[in-house]
Design an enzyme around this catalytic site. Sequence first.
Site, PDB file in Angstrom:
ATOM      1  N   ASP A  34       1.224  -1.404   0.315  1.00 49.93           N
ATOM      2  CA  ASP A  34       0.826  -0.315   0.010  1.00 49.93           C
ATOM      3  C   ASP A  34       0.584   0.965   0.194  1.00 49.93           C
ATOM      4  OD1 ASP A  34      -1.854  -2.495   0.263  1.00 49.93           O
ATOM      5  OD2 ASP A  34      -2.927  -1.085   1.881  1.00 49.93           O
TER       6      ASP A  34
ATOM      7  N   LYS B 134      -6.041  -5.090  -3.393  1.00 53.32           N
ATOM      8  CA  LYS B 134      -6.610  -5.826  -2.595  1.00 53.32           C
ATOM      9  C   LYS B 134      -8.413  -5.264  -1.747  1.00 53.32           C
ATOM     10  CE  LYS B 134      -3.538  -5.011   1.417  1.00 53.32           C
ATOM     11  NZ  LYS B 134      -4.783  -3.371   1.724  1.00 53.32           N
TER      12      LYS B 134
ATOM     13  N   CYS C  19      -1.851  -3.398   7.898  1.00 55.54           N
ATOM     14  CA  CYS C  19      -2.107  -4.197   6.517  1.00 55.54           C
ATOM     15  C   CYS C  19      -0.971  -4.702   6.252  1.00 55.54           C
ATOM     16  CB  CYS C  19      -1.652  -3.223   4.928  1.00 55.54           C
ATOM     17  SG  CYS C  19      -4.338  -2.550   4.732  1.00 55.54           S
TER      18      CYS C  19
END
Length: 215
Positions: free
Chosen positions: A29, A112, A145
Amino acid sequence: MNRLIEVPEYEVHTEVRVDPSRTALVVIDMQNDFVHQGGGLLVPDAEATIPAIKSLLGLARAHGMRVVYSQDTHGGGDPEWRIWPEHAREGSWGWEIVDELAPAQGDVVLRKLRYDAFYGTPLDHLLRLWGVDTLVVCGTVANICVHYTAASAALRWYEVVVPRDAISALDPFDLESSLRQTAFLFAGRITTAAALICGPRREVSRLTGKPELLR
Ligand code: ZN
């Protein structure tokens, strides 16, 4: 309530050796919304991790290691936006991976939907096809994450390595608690980007208790 607590000791490995043919670098991310000023869910410390992540990418590419990016991806009315400010709207500037860490040809970018990069994605399938058994996980957010992906990998018996200078969190407590969990709960190895070395492995398999084949 305001309590002072000490972070329990966990080992920070001064050298971690990985076999590049069986290892994937997973960059979580590193998107404008999390990393750059003007982002919808800015993690102030994330920008400072770009050089460490860049050096990991350099090492991975120099040794032919697989590289996977996760890209947090949401659309209108996503329930995650009831927990967090709006972020990672598909197609927006904030959703894009930062230019400094742009994926190269051959890298895999997985969109995702949740914190865990295994959830609802072909990540596990790809790793198994590639014969990967070790993941180096970096990016942001350390306790969200990055952590849920590292934990999900460990539950599947992948070896997990987390370079602590290549992750970032909104709060130092969150970062430390996630690293403590990684080291303590699933025997992940905490290290630094510069301490990661590509070479033959010497460890004993946690799954079989037998020495890994040296290559
Ligand atoms: Zn999200």
